[in-house]
Design an enzyme around this catalytic site. Sequence first.
Site, PDB file in Angstrom:
ATOM      1  CG  ASP A 233      45.001  51.081  36.992  1.00  0.00           C
ATOM      2  OD1 ASP A 233      45.097  49.853  36.814  1.00  0.00           O
ATOM      3  OD2 ASP A 233      43.965  51.630  37.419  1.00  0.00           O
ATOM      4  CB  ILE A 234      47.945  46.679  34.598  1.00  0.00           C
ATOM      5  CG1 ILE A 234      48.413  45.895  33.376  1.00  0.00           C
ATOM      6  CG2 ILE A 234      46.903  45.907  35.401  1.00  0.00           C
ATOM      7  CD1 ILE A 234      49.270  44.693  33.685  1.00  0.00           C
TER       8      ILE A 234
ATOM      9  CB  SER B  64      55.095  36.779  42.918  1.00  0.00           C
ATOM     10  OG  SER B  64      54.390  35.600  42.623  1.00  0.00           O
ATOM     11  CB  THR B  65      56.526  42.196  43.583  1.00  0.00           C
ATOM     12  OG1 THR B  65      55.620  43.066  42.891  1.00  0.00           O
ATOM     13  CG2 THR B  65      57.429  41.496  42.599  1.00  0.00           C
TER      14      THR B  65
ATOM     15  CG  ASP C 282      42.874  38.589  41.077  1.00  0.00           C
ATOM     16  OD1 ASP C 282      42.245  38.672  40.001  1.00  0.00           O
ATOM     17  OD2 ASP C 282      42.853  37.586  41.813  1.00  0.00           O
TER      18      ASP C 282
ATOM     19  CG  ASN D   9      43.458  33.514  44.058  1.00  0.00           C
ATOM     20  OD1 ASN D   9      42.662  32.683  43.636  1.00  0.00           O
ATOM     21  ND2 ASN D   9      43.070  34.695  44.515  1.00  0.00           N
TER      22      ASN D   9
ATOM     23  N   GLY E 271      44.771  43.544  45.424  1.00  0.00           N
ATOM     24  CA  GLY E 271      45.854  43.978  44.538  1.00  0.00           C
ATOM     25  C   GLY E 271      45.418  44.154  43.096  1.00  0.00           C
TER      26      GLY E 271
HETATM   27  N1  AR6 Z   1      48.069  47.964  38.081  1.00  0.00           N
HETATM   28  C1  AR6 Z   1      49.303  47.454  38.060  1.00  0.00           C
HETATM   29  N2  AR6 Z   1      49.911  46.911  39.124  1.00  0.00           N
HETATM   30  C2  AR6 Z   1      49.206  46.858  40.277  1.00  0.00           C
HETATM   31  C3  AR6 Z   1      47.894  47.359  40.394  1.00  0.00           C
HETATM   32  C4  AR6 Z   1      47.310  47.941  39.223  1.00  0.00           C
HETATM   33  N3  AR6 Z   1      46.079  48.443  39.214  1.00  0.00           N
HETATM   34  N4  AR6 Z   1      47.483  47.162  41.676  1.00  0.00           N
HETATM   35  C5  AR6 Z   1      48.502  46.572  42.338  1.00  0.00           C
HETATM   36  N5  AR6 Z   1      49.544  46.393  41.500  1.00  0.00           N
HETATM   37  P1  AR6 Z   1      49.508  41.686  44.059  1.00  0.00           P
HETATM   38  P2  AR6 Z   1      50.730  38.994  44.007  1.00  0.00           P
HETATM   39  C6  AR6 Z   1      50.882  45.796  41.751  1.00  0.00           C
HETATM   40  O1  AR6 Z   1      49.399  41.656  45.534  1.00  0.00           O
HETATM   41  O2  AR6 Z   1      51.839  39.450  44.875  1.00  0.00           O
HETATM   42  C7  AR6 Z   1      45.695  38.917  45.019  1.00  0.00           C
HETATM   43  O3  AR6 Z   1      44.809  39.018  46.094  1.00  0.00           O
HETATM   44  C8  AR6 Z   1      51.396  45.764  43.164  1.00  0.00           C
HETATM   45  O4  AR6 Z   1      51.996  47.011  43.517  1.00  0.00           O
HETATM   46  O5  AR6 Z   1      48.389  42.219  43.258  1.00  0.00           O
HETATM   47  O6  AR6 Z   1      51.057  38.177  42.793  1.00  0.00           O
HETATM   48  C9  AR6 Z   1      45.475  37.656  44.184  1.00  0.00           C
HETATM   49  O7  AR6 Z   1      44.128  37.257  44.162  1.00  0.00           O
HETATM   50  C10 AR6 Z   1      52.439  44.657  43.073  1.00  0.00           C
HETATM   51  O8  AR6 Z   1      53.696  45.179  42.654  1.00  0.00           O
HETATM   52  O9  AR6 Z   1      49.799  40.202  43.453  1.00  0.00           O
HETATM   53  C11 AR6 Z   1      46.341  36.656  44.869  1.00  0.00           C
HETATM   54  O10 AR6 Z   1      45.685  36.042  45.955  1.00  0.00           O
HETATM   55  C12 AR6 Z   1      51.920  43.752  41.968  1.00  0.00           C
HETATM   56  O11 AR6 Z   1      50.802  44.434  41.395  1.00  0.00           O
HETATM   57  C13 AR6 Z   1      47.512  37.472  45.373  1.00  0.00           C
HETATM   58  O12 AR6 Z   1      47.021  38.797  45.545  1.00  0.00           O
HETATM   59  C14 AR6 Z   1      51.480  42.390  42.439  1.00  0.00           C
HETATM   60  O13 AR6 Z   1      50.841  42.498  43.705  1.00  0.00           O
HETATM   61  C15 AR6 Z   1      48.640  37.513  44.376  1.00  0.00           C
HETATM   62  O14 AR6 Z   1      49.721  38.191  44.934  1.00  0.00           O
END
Ligand code: AR6
Length: 175
Positions: free
Chosen positions: A12-13, A120-121, A36, A26, A34
Amino acid sequence: MQNVKIEVIQGDITKQHVDAIVNAANTSLLGGGGVDGAIHRAGGKAILEECRTIGHCETGEAVITTGGNLPARHVIHTVGPVWSKSNAAKAGELLASAYRNSLRVAVANRVQAVAFPNISTGAYRFPKEEAAKIAIREVKDFMTKDASIKLVIFVCFDDANYKLYQKTLQDEGAS
Ligand code: AR6
């Protein structure tokens, strides 16, 4: 690369004790799901207040705020591209920019140790393998040219990304 290091961990970051963690935000900077959502929940309202003052971040750009209640001193908010088949090439360029500009903002704020999520993943659907290659390439290029960043940690949340990063870094000979 001398005296600089790239690490990959699964976790967890928001728990990382580094100078700055990067948020996959975003353009509104007002939070979301996610990573964020996790960062704003753990970091508290000081982060959101600064984001509101900043107001906006273009895709591929990055801005910095306090780390609030997080162990990290700062959060660097970057916006990755929303991936789709028809914009794959442009999305690749924008993802590379998101990593580069996050590192530039880090250097400008005397950050030496920074943790990245897999931008973005998740919600933005960027294919994980290609995203990992871009992330690792951009970080390595940057660290080769500018040695002020001493440590980059890729914090992978899901198994698929963790395995991909381990493999990609091993194949390339990490640091
Ligand atoms: N620590 C580390 N990585 C994480 C955590 C965490 N606690 N939680 C999720 N991930 P995403 P995006 C990973 O969807 O694709 C948001 O709503 C997750 O497994 O967080 O860039 C924003 O507000 C994935 O591999 O970001 C934007 O609207 C990675 O973080 C949108 O999502 C990125 O997934 C951005 O989408």
